[in-house]
Design a protein around this motif. Structure first.
Motif, PDB file in Angstrom:
ATOM      1  N   THR A   1     106.931 140.508 -37.209  1.00 19.21           N
ATOM      2  CA  THR A   1     106.521 139.842 -38.446  1.00 19.21           C
ATOM      3  C   THR A   1     106.939 138.382 -38.456  1.00 19.21           C
ATOM      4  N   ALA A   2     108.152 138.125 -38.008  1.00 22.18           N
ATOM      5  CA  ALA A   2     108.650 136.747 -37.992  1.00 22.18           C
ATOM      6  C   ALA A   2     107.789 135.868 -37.088  1.00 22.18           C
ATOM      7  N   ILE A   3     107.531 136.329 -35.873  1.00 20.50           N
ATOM      8  CA  ILE A   3     106.748 135.520 -34.934  1.00 20.50           C
ATOM      9  C   ILE A   3     105.318 135.357 -35.421  1.00 20.50           C
ATOM     10  N   ALA A   4     104.737 136.426 -35.942  1.00 17.54           N
ATOM     11  CA  ALA A   4     103.359 136.356 -36.439  1.00 17.54           C
ATOM     12  C   ALA A   4     103.216 135.369 -37.592  1.00 17.54           C
ATOM     13  N   SER A   5     104.274 135.198 -38.367  1.00 18.09           N
ATOM     14  CA  SER A   5     104.220 134.283 -39.516  1.00 18.09           C
ATOM     15  C   SER A   5     104.606 132.853 -39.147  1.00 18.09           C
ATOM     16  N   GLY A   6     104.890 132.600 -37.863  1.00 24.43           N
ATOM     17  CA  GLY A   6     105.259 131.259 -37.422  1.00 24.43           C
ATOM     18  C   GLY A   6     106.743 130.970 -37.472  1.00 24.43           C
ATOM     19  N   ASP A   7     107.563 131.963 -37.843  1.00 24.87           N
ATOM     20  CA  ASP A   7     109.019 131.803 -37.873  1.00 24.87           C
ATOM     21  C   ASP A   7     109.555 132.206 -36.503  1.00 24.87           C
ATOM     22  N   HIS A   8     109.553 131.256 -35.580  1.00 26.40           N
ATOM     23  CA  HIS A   8     109.866 131.543 -34.187  1.00 26.40           C
ATOM     24  C   HIS A   8     111.372 131.467 -33.948  1.00 26.40           C
ATOM     25  N   PRO A   9     112.024 132.585 -33.613  1.00 24.95           N
ATOM     26  CA  PRO A   9     113.473 132.559 -33.405  1.00 24.95           C
ATOM     27  C   PRO A   9     113.845 131.837 -32.113  1.00 24.95           C
ATOM     28  N   SER A  10     115.022 131.237 -32.112  1.00 21.49           N
ATOM     29  CA  SER A  10     115.472 130.493 -30.934  1.00 21.49           C
ATOM     30  C   SER A  10     116.954 130.748 -30.692  1.00 21.49           C
ATOM     31  N   TRP A  11     117.352 130.486 -29.469  1.00 23.88           N
ATOM     32  CA  TRP A  11     118.745 130.640 -29.056  1.00 23.88           C
ATOM     33  C   TRP A  11     119.166 129.414 -28.249  1.00 23.88           C
ATOM     34  N   THR A  12     120.380 128.940 -28.465  1.00 25.91           N
ATOM     35  CA  THR A  12     120.963 127.878 -27.647  1.00 25.91           C
ATOM     36  C   THR A  12     121.555 128.505 -26.389  1.00 25.91           C
ATOM     37  N   VAL A  13     121.260 127.916 -25.226  1.00 23.29           N
ATOM     38  CA  VAL A  13     121.711 128.464 -23.947  1.00 23.29           C
ATOM     39  C   VAL A  13     122.972 127.722 -23.504  1.00 23.29           C
ATOM     40  N   ASN A  14     124.064 128.441 -23.419  1.00 27.00           N
ATOM     41  CA  ASN A  14     125.341 127.895 -22.977  1.00 27.00           C
ATOM     42  C   ASN A  14     125.809 128.614 -21.721  1.00 27.00           C
ATOM     43  N   VAL A  15     126.641 127.928 -20.952  1.00 26.95           N
ATOM     44  CA  VAL A  15     127.283 128.560 -19.799  1.00 26.95           C
ATOM     45  C   VAL A  15     128.763 128.198 -19.781  1.00 26.95           C
ATOM     46  N   GLN A  16     129.560 129.105 -19.261  1.00 27.92           N
ATOM     47  CA  GLN A  16     130.929 128.792 -18.871  1.00 27.92           C
ATOM     48  C   GLN A  16     130.942 128.637 -17.360  1.00 27.92           C
ATOM     49  N   VAL A  17     131.608 127.610 -16.862  1.00 31.55           N
ATOM     50  CA  VAL A  17     131.617 127.320 -15.435  1.00 31.55           C
ATOM     51  C   VAL A  17     133.063 127.313 -14.935  1.00 31.55           C
ATOM     52  N   MET A  18     133.326 128.132 -13.933  1.00 34.55           N
ATOM     53  CA  MET A  18     134.647 128.208 -13.300  1.00 34.55           C
ATOM     54  C   MET A  18     134.546 127.693 -11.866  1.00 34.55           C
ATOM     55  N   PRO A  19     135.418 126.779 -11.445  1.00 36.80           N
ATOM     56  CA  PRO A  19     135.405 126.367 -10.041  1.00 36.80           C
ATOM     57  C   PRO A  19     135.555 127.572  -9.117  1.00 36.80           C
ATOM     58  N   PHE A  20     134.866 127.560  -8.010  1.00 33.29           N
ATOM     59  CA  PHE A  20     134.846 128.714  -7.116  1.00 33.29           C
ATOM     60  C   PHE A  20     136.254 129.148  -6.709  1.00 33.29           C
ATOM     61  N   GLU A  21     137.094 128.183  -6.362  1.00 33.63           N
ATOM     62  CA  GLU A  21     138.417 128.507  -5.847  1.00 33.63           C
ATOM     63  C   GLU A  21     139.350 129.046  -6.922  1.00 33.63           C
ATOM     64  N   ALA A  22     139.041 128.777  -8.205  1.00 32.82           N
ATOM     65  CA  ALA A  22     139.936 129.178  -9.289  1.00 32.82           C
ATOM     66  C   ALA A  22     139.954 130.681  -9.507  1.00 32.82           C
ATOM     67  N   ALA A  23     138.933 131.383  -9.026  1.00 36.58           N
ATOM     68  CA  ALA A  23     138.838 132.821  -9.314  1.00 36.58           C
ATOM     69  C   ALA A  23     139.945 133.621  -8.645  1.00 36.58           C
ATOM     70  N   ALA A  24     140.353 133.190  -7.459  1.00 37.59           N
ATOM     71  CA  ALA A  24     141.282 134.002  -6.658  1.00 37.59           C
ATOM     72  C   ALA A  24     142.601 134.260  -7.371  1.00 37.59           C
ATOM     73  N   ASP A  25     143.148 133.239  -8.031  1.00 40.08           N
ATOM     74  CA  ASP A  25     144.447 133.416  -8.686  1.00 40.08           C
ATOM     75  C   ASP A  25     144.368 133.168 -10.185  1.00 40.08           C
ATOM     76  N   TYR A  26     143.163 133.353 -10.769  1.00 37.96           N
ATOM     77  CA  TYR A  26     143.059 133.258 -12.224  1.00 37.96           C
ATOM     78  C   TYR A  26     143.922 134.345 -12.848  1.00 37.96           C
ATOM     79  N   ARG A  27     144.363 134.146 -14.074  1.00 38.00           N
ATOM     80  CA  ARG A  27     145.383 135.030 -14.656  1.00 38.00           C
ATOM     81  C   ARG A  27     144.911 136.465 -14.841  1.00 38.00           C
ATOM     82  N   PHE A  28     143.612 136.692 -14.949  1.00 39.31           N
ATOM     83  CA  PHE A  28     143.086 138.049 -14.838  1.00 39.31           C
ATOM     84  C   PHE A  28     141.815 137.998 -14.003  1.00 39.31           C
ATOM     85  N   ASN A  29     141.330 139.154 -13.610  1.00 44.96           N
ATOM     86  CA  ASN A  29     140.185 139.225 -12.706  1.00 44.96           C
ATOM     87  C   ASN A  29     138.934 138.699 -13.409  1.00 44.96           C
ATOM     88  N   PRO A  30     138.387 137.559 -12.966  1.00 40.83           N
ATOM     89  CA  PRO A  30     137.218 136.991 -13.661  1.00 40.83           C
ATOM     90  C   PRO A  30     135.928 137.761 -13.418  1.00 40.83           C
TER      91      PRO A  30
END
Length: 475
Positions: free
Chosen positions: A242-271
């Motif tokens: 109903t929303a899309i048919a009425s022109g009320d088009h939902p949207s989402w903001t796309v975010n990422v978290q980025v961890m340096p490759f080497e940081a995973a090995a000794d990060y404080r918990f298993n990433p």
């Protein structure tokens, strides 16, 4: 002592807890025949609806990238200014086709991006975590949420039996029992890639990433009472259409978290542990773009029911991580589609990539387009040739003895710390009261035994003694 688990051939099973990996933290192995048997059989349990995520709806849309992230990935769809068509399917997990949209359940959040380099699929949920961290337990977990073999009824006692014997479930079950377990609509909930993925740039530098899709409509949830009062099994399907048919088009903001490759090995918990989130204080979210849903399907069966999503669809610039659950899904999802829809499911319009396909696969039921000769490789007749250089950045070193094991614990790895932080630092007092009420209502079902209720109280006490006491008082 009870019976020893066997394979379907009657051979003693090696483990119902751990998949076979290269060392405790390395990728899983195709030679793990017991894992393959469990997953392949599980994928074929239902005809013809999906064994999980059977009830859902979806829509077409467009991804727009507004920020430069070329320093992290060379994937074409994530380059500055790029627009990519997509199809997104929402769903509930446990219920069948006719189940209620408003049931307490995680929600599937599966996206197919039709990129110029082939399809890229992100098969996530509306939760950043999951109930388990090893695919060896996946079919057992789902069985505990489905129907009993004798009565054909859902059984809360089975659910709590599995959860209380699987402490890694605590984070996701806490999330599920809050009001986020009953979203008011698909438009008013976040989505997550959930797993950790590998990104690599044109220079071969590697990074670990997590995806977050933040609803621009704001988060809205139902209380248990509000969800139960909705007298419409298709409430979310109807709302989105109903929303899309009425022109009320939902949207989402796309975010990422980025961890340096080497940081995973000794990060404080298993990433790579799917039951954990990365704290934003360590790795803040970076906005890279947004997507909007702007077109309803013209035919539900052709576009929603036959849509297939598979985490193994990874375009150059994106790779898999050693997340064991992701490793299992790389096999499980396409295998399910070959059974449920047929081996040529990728030739259906909703699943077909927008770029040309040059494959040596041919024939099989419902073939629509076959390759021209030659139909084998290598050949000397000008057939297509693979280009390993495109994926040169997705490799990394692993080492270790072939074993069945839990992940190696990092300094702060435990099952209760993150749900405890959710209780202490995130939930309002109203959220806490509703969480307790939802737990008590669920665990207070007539089939839940007195012994199981005690285990439920212990489960929540391990997260926080005040939470456990309030659940105990309620029960």
């Amino acid at each position: 002592m009870g019976h020893i688990t066997t394979t379907d051939a009657g051979i003693s099973a090696p483990s119902d807890e751990h998949s076979q990996s290269v060392g405790p933290n390395g990728p899983l192995l195709l030679q793990d025949h017991y894992l393959i048997q469990k997953m392949a059989h599980f994928n074929r349990e239902r005809v013809p609806e999906r064994v999980v995520h059977a009830k859902g709806g979806g829509a077409h849309g467009i991804l727009q990238i507004t920020e430069d992230v070329s320093q992290f990935t060379k994937a074409g769809l994530f380059q500055m200014g790029k627009e990519t068509p997509l199809f997104l399917r929402f769903s509930t997990v446990a219920g069948e086709h006719g189940s209620a949209d408003t049931a307490r359940d995680p929600r599937g959040f599966a996206i197919k991006f039709y990129t110029e380099e082939g399809n890229y699929d992100l098969v996530g949920n509306n939760t950043p975590i999951f109930f388990i961290r090893d695919p060896q337990k996946f079919s057992d977990f789902i069985h505990s949420q489905k129907r009993r073999a004798d009565t054909h009824l859902r059984d809360h006692n089975m659910q709590w039996d599995f959860w209380t014997l699987s402490p890694e479930s605590a984070h996701q079950v806490t999330f599920l029992m809050t009001d986020r377990g009953t979203p008011a609509s698909w438009r008013h909930m976040h989505g997550f890639g959930s797993h950790t993925f590998l990104w690599y740039n044109a220079g071969g530098e590697k990074f670990w990433v997590k995806y977050h899709f933040r609803t621009d409509q704001g988060v809205r949830n139902f209380t248990e009472a509000e969800a139960a009062a909705v007298n419409d099994l298709d409430f979310h399907i109807r709302d989105l259409h109903t929303a899309i048919a009425s022109g009320d088009h939902p949207s989402w903001t796309v975010n990422v978290q980025v961890m340096p490759f080497e940081a995973a090995a000794d990060y404080r918990f298993n990433p790579f542990d799917l039951t954990k989130v990365w704290p934003h204080g360590d790795y803040p979210e970076i906005t890279i773009g947004r997507f909007v849903l702007n077109r309803n399907p013209e035919n539900y069966f052709a576009e929603v029911e036959q849509a297939s999503f598979e985490p193994s669809n990874l375009v150059p610039g994106i790779g898999a991580s050693p997340d064991k659950m992701l490793q299992g899904r790389l096999f499980s999802y396409p295998d399910t589609h070959r059974y449920r829809i047929g081996p040529n499911y990728l030739q259906l319009p909703i699943n077909a990539p927008r770029n040309e396909v040059h494959s040596y696969n041919f024939d099989g039921p419902m073939t629509y387009a076959n390759p021209q000769d030659p139909v084998y490789a290598p050949n000397s007749m000008g057939g297509p040739v693979a280009d390993p250089a495109l994926f040169a950045g997705d490799s990394y070193k692993v080492a270790g003895e072939i074993i069945r094991s839990a992940y190696t614990l990092h300094a702060e790895d435990d099952d209760y710390g993150q749900p405890r932080a959710l209780w202490e630092n995130v939930l309002s007092e109203t959220d806490r009261a509703n969480l307790v009420s939802n737990i008590v209502g669920h665990a207070g079902a007539p089939e839940v035994t007195a012994e199981m209720k005690q285990r439920v109280v212990e489960y929540w006490t391990n997260i926080h003694k005040d939470l456990g006491q309030r659940v105990s008082d309620g029960l």
